[in-house]
Design a protein around this motif. Structure first.
Motif, mmCIF file in Angstrom:
data_model
loop_
_atom_site.group_PDB
_atom_site.id
_atom_site.type_symbol
_atom_site.label_atom_id
_atom_site.label_comp_id
_atom_site.label_asym_id
_atom_site.label_seq_id
_atom_site.Cartn_x
_atom_site.Cartn_y
_atom_site.Cartn_z
ATOM 1 N N PHE A 2 15.174 19.008 -16.751
ATOM 2 C CA PHE A 2 14.211 18.918 -17.841
ATOM 3 C C PHE A 2 12.788 18.977 -17.291
ATOM 4 C CE2 PHE A 2 11.827 17.368 -21.369
ATOM 5 C CZ PHE A 2 12.606 17.606 -22.503
ATOM 6 N N GLU A 3 11.989 19.855 -17.874
ATOM 7 C CA GLU A 3 10.576 20.075 -17.510
ATOM 8 C C GLU A 3 9.710 19.241 -18.438
ATOM 9 O OE1 GLU A 3 7.611 20.854 -16.254
ATOM 10 O OE2 GLU A 3 7.734 23.057 -16.134
ATOM 11 N N ILE A 4 9.015 18.224 -17.889
ATOM 12 C CA ILE A 4 8.236 17.359 -18.777
ATOM 13 C C ILE A 4 6.790 17.800 -18.941
ATOM 14 C CG2 ILE A 4 9.664 15.355 -18.197
ATOM 15 C CD1 ILE A 4 6.823 14.327 -16.907
ATOM 16 N N GLY A 5 6.348 18.883 -18.281
ATOM 17 C CA GLY A 5 4.932 19.234 -18.388
ATOM 18 C C GLY A 5 4.648 20.702 -18.180
ATOM 19 N N VAL A 6 4.716 21.488 -19.256
ATOM 20 C CA VAL A 6 4.340 22.904 -19.169
ATOM 21 C C VAL A 6 3.219 23.164 -20.167
ATOM 22 C CG1 VAL A 6 6.265 23.499 -20.721
ATOM 23 C CG2 VAL A 6 5.076 25.299 -19.465
ATOM 24 N N ALA A 27 17.036 29.902 -15.427
ATOM 25 C CA ALA A 27 16.945 29.131 -14.189
ATOM 26 C C ALA A 27 17.726 27.823 -14.259
ATOM 27 C CB ALA A 27 15.486 28.843 -13.866
ATOM 28 N N GLY A 28 18.248 27.493 -15.433
ATOM 29 C CA GLY A 28 19.063 26.296 -15.574
ATOM 30 C C GLY A 28 18.409 25.149 -16.311
ATOM 31 N N LEU A 29 17.189 25.337 -16.826
ATOM 32 C CA LEU A 29 16.554 24.278 -17.579
ATOM 33 C C LEU A 29 17.242 24.104 -18.932
ATOM 34 C CD1 LEU A 29 14.350 24.998 -15.413
ATOM 35 C CD2 LEU A 29 12.674 24.245 -17.104
ATOM 36 N N SER A 30 17.357 22.861 -19.367
ATOM 37 C CA SER A 30 17.973 22.587 -20.662
ATOM 38 C C SER A 30 16.995 21.931 -21.625
ATOM 39 C CB SER A 30 19.204 21.696 -20.488
ATOM 40 O OG SER A 30 18.891 20.557 -19.730
ATOM 41 N N GLY A 31 15.726 21.817 -21.211
ATOM 42 C CA GLY A 31 14.716 21.271 -22.088
ATOM 43 C C GLY A 31 13.345 21.335 -21.452
ATOM 44 N N MET A 32 12.300 21.430 -22.292
ATOM 45 C CA MET A 32 10.919 21.479 -21.816
ATOM 46 C C MET A 32 10.023 20.736 -22.794
ATOM 47 S SD MET A 32 10.321 25.322 -20.308
ATOM 48 C CE MET A 32 9.815 26.011 -21.889
ATOM 49 N N LEU A 33 9.009 20.071 -22.245
ATOM 50 C CA LEU A 33 7.994 19.412 -23.051
ATOM 51 C C LEU A 33 6.688 20.179 -22.887
ATOM 52 C CD1 LEU A 33 7.475 16.889 -24.838
ATOM 53 C CD2 LEU A 33 6.692 15.722 -22.762
ATOM 54 N N ILE A 34 6.160 20.678 -24.008
ATOM 55 C CA ILE A 34 4.935 21.468 -24.005
ATOM 56 C C ILE A 34 3.749 20.529 -24.225
ATOM 57 C CG2 ILE A 34 3.702 23.382 -25.084
ATOM 58 C CD1 ILE A 34 6.450 24.370 -26.120
ATOM 59 N N THR A 35 2.749 20.642 -23.369
ATOM 60 C CA THR A 35 1.631 19.702 -23.377
ATOM 61 C C THR A 35 0.553 20.099 -24.376
ATOM 62 O OG1 THR A 35 2.030 19.386 -21.014
ATOM 63 C CG2 THR A 35 -0.006 18.503 -21.903
ATOM 64 N N GLY A 36 0.126 19.122 -25.175
ATOM 65 C CA GLY A 36 -1.026 19.290 -26.049
ATOM 66 C C GLY A 36 -2.237 18.637 -25.416
ATOM 67 N N THR A 37 -3.369 19.330 -25.376
ATOM 68 C CA THR A 37 -4.550 18.801 -24.689
ATOM 69 C C THR A 37 -5.793 18.724 -25.576
ATOM 70 O OG1 THR A 37 -5.071 21.023 -23.872
ATOM 71 C CG2 THR A 37 -3.757 19.600 -22.434
ATOM 72 N N SER A 38 -5.704 19.187 -26.801
ATOM 73 C CA SER A 38 -6.788 19.113 -27.766
ATOM 74 C C SER A 38 -6.141 19.243 -29.140
ATOM 75 C CB SER A 38 -7.803 20.246 -27.556
ATOM 76 O OG SER A 38 -7.202 21.500 -27.849
ATOM 77 N N PRO A 224 7.864 27.344 -15.590
ATOM 78 C CA PRO A 224 8.979 26.394 -15.583
ATOM 79 C C PRO A 224 10.198 26.863 -14.799
ATOM 80 C CG PRO A 224 8.040 26.540 -17.771
ATOM 81 C CD PRO A 224 7.381 27.622 -16.963
ATOM 82 N N ALA A 225 10.391 28.163 -14.657
ATOM 83 C CA ALA A 225 11.546 28.659 -13.903
ATOM 84 C C ALA A 225 11.517 28.232 -12.443
ATOM 85 C CB ALA A 225 11.612 30.189 -13.991
ATOM 86 N N PHE A 226 10.366 27.733 -11.980
ATOM 87 C CA PHE A 226 10.265 27.283 -10.590
ATOM 88 C C PHE A 226 10.565 25.786 -10.438
ATOM 89 C CE2 PHE A 226 6.824 30.774 -10.349
ATOM 90 C CZ PHE A 226 7.803 31.753 -10.214
ATOM 91 N N LEU A 227 10.919 25.130 -11.545
ATOM 92 C CA LEU A 227 11.265 23.710 -11.450
ATOM 93 C C LEU A 227 12.429 23.450 -10.500
ATOM 94 C CD1 LEU A 227 10.617 20.839 -12.536
ATOM 95 C CD2 LEU A 227 12.368 21.236 -14.281
ATOM 96 N N PRO A 228 13.471 24.307 -10.442
ATOM 97 C CA PRO A 228 14.545 24.049 -9.476
ATOM 98 C C PRO A 228 14.054 23.937 -8.041
ATOM 99 C CG PRO A 228 15.268 25.672 -11.078
ATOM 100 C CD PRO A 228 13.807 25.443 -11.332
ATOM 101 N N HIS A 229 13.031 24.696 -7.680
ATOM 102 C CA HIS A 229 12.491 24.591 -6.320
ATOM 103 C C HIS A 229 11.913 23.190 -6.093
ATOM 104 C CE1 HIS A 229 10.452 25.721 -2.590
ATOM 105 N NE2 HIS A 229 9.419 25.026 -3.051
ATOM 106 N N ILE A 230 11.173 22.682 -7.064
ATOM 107 C CA ILE A 230 10.593 21.349 -6.925
ATOM 108 C C ILE A 230 11.702 20.305 -6.837
ATOM 109 C CG2 ILE A 230 9.151 19.612 -8.077
ATOM 110 C CD1 ILE A 230 7.570 21.960 -9.312
ATOM 111 N N ILE A 231 12.721 20.442 -7.663
ATOM 112 C CA ILE A 231 13.834 19.489 -7.624
ATOM 113 C C ILE A 231 14.513 19.514 -6.263
ATOM 114 C CG2 ILE A 231 16.158 19.057 -8.533
ATOM 115 C CD1 ILE A 231 15.084 19.831 -11.286
ATOM 116 N N ASN A 232 14.764 20.691 -5.736
ATOM 117 C CA ASN A 232 15.426 20.796 -4.429
ATOM 118 C C ASN A 232 14.590 20.135 -3.337
ATOM 119 O OD1 ASN A 232 17.710 22.148 -5.337
ATOM 120 N ND2 ASN A 232 16.790 24.175 -5.057
ATOM 121 N N ASP A 241 21.179 14.215 -3.565
ATOM 122 C CA ASP A 241 21.784 15.482 -3.954
ATOM 123 C C ASP A 241 20.951 16.102 -5.082
ATOM 124 O OD1 ASP A 241 24.042 17.457 -4.201
ATOM 125 O OD2 ASP A 241 24.109 16.557 -6.200
ATOM 126 N N PRO A 242 20.537 17.362 -4.952
ATOM 127 C CA PRO A 242 19.667 17.951 -5.978
ATOM 128 C C PRO A 242 20.331 18.070 -7.344
ATOM 129 C CG PRO A 242 20.316 19.604 -4.352
ATOM 130 C CD PRO A 242 20.726 18.277 -3.804
#
Length: 264
Positions: A2-6, A27-38, A224-232, A241-242
């Motif tokens: 899960f990606e908490i910040g895109v 890439a295997g993500l099953s959820g994403m949180l889209i950030t509101g900034t204004s 977000p497709a690069f989140l697996p790299h960060i997790i690994n 274990d990743p």
């Protein structure tokens, strides 16, 4: 996972936003949180989240950089957005004394107002703090017992700050900053100090492309497709274990934001 910040509303995604979401799924993500900034970005984040039900959700809030825009109309906009089922947190809100794009008093007023709103609406908060730890915690602490949850998004502070946030019961969001050998080594050394049930992972894309990726995109844009790299990488440095870490951090995100558990 899960990606908490895109920052999917960024104009860097204007030409291929749908493809970015599709690549995240692939890439295997099953959820994403889209950030509101204004106010306007929160409206757009909510609209995007509604386009991808049960895969995307969003926050609604005003980033400290835009704190000067906070007024009654903005508050009513955020309040109205928070009634939407896809909006699951107030933020990104907090303090940023590094650049002071908004004066500190405006930042503090907007932050306090959003904390009060989160308590009223019984929503967790998506927090930003940069070079403002002492004042940030002073403003946050009176609300903690009433908030249903909070995450310090894109944490890049020192060990003392980490220990303090953990003592307050906050969750910690880790980005590809930790993959940067120039400025992320201190944070990398702190990873093992974060309890597994308080850890959340994110890209903060299109920013903070991990520097240690073997193949980087030519446009140098994170997604977000690069989140697996960060997790690994985080799993490697934590000695975990990743696959387990991906599931654990997803469970953490769904619990914090009140989302349904993923169907296996």
């Amino acid at each position: 996972m899960f990606e908490i910040g895109v920052n999917l509303t960024s104009n860097q995604f204007d030409k291929d936003r749908q493809q970015v979401v599709e690549r995240a799924r692939a890439a295997g993500l099953s959820g994403m949180l889209i950030t509101g900034t204004s106010a306007s970005e929160s409206i757009e984040a909510s609209r995007l989240a509604a386009e991808y039900p049960q895969f995307c959700w969003s926050t609604a809030g005003v980033h400290p950089h835009q704190a000067s825009s906070w007024d009654n109309e903005t508050e009513q906009c955020i309040r109205a957005l928070a009634a939407s089922p896809q909006v699951v947190a107030i933020g990104e809100c907090g303090l940023d004394f590094n650049r002071n794009f908004s004066p500190s008093d405006k930042q503090e007023a907007a932050f306090s107002a959003q904390l009060a709103l989160a308590v009223e609406l019984e929503l967790p908060v998506f927090l930003h703090c940069r070079d403002a730890h002492r004042r940030f915690t002073d403003l946050l602490m009176p609300w903690l017992n009433e908030l249903p949850g909070a995450v310090v998004h894109c944490f890049t502070g020192n060990e003392r700050e980490l220990e303090w946030y953990l003592s307050l019961g906050l969750s910690i969001g880790i980005t590809g900053w930790v993959c940067d050998e120039r400025r992320g080594l201190e944070l990398r050394g702190m990873l093992r100090h974060i309890p597994a049930d308080r850890l959340l992972l994110e890209t903060d894309s299109p920013y903070l492309l991990p520097r240690d990726m073997a193949e980087k995109p030519k446009n140098r844009r994170n997604e977000p497709a690069f989140l697996p790299h960060i997790i690994n990488q985080v799993a490697l440095w934590r000695g975990e274990d990743p696959v387990w870490l991906a599931k654990k951090t997803e469970d953490n995100a769904r619990a914090l934001f009140g989302l349904p558990r993923r169907i296996q």
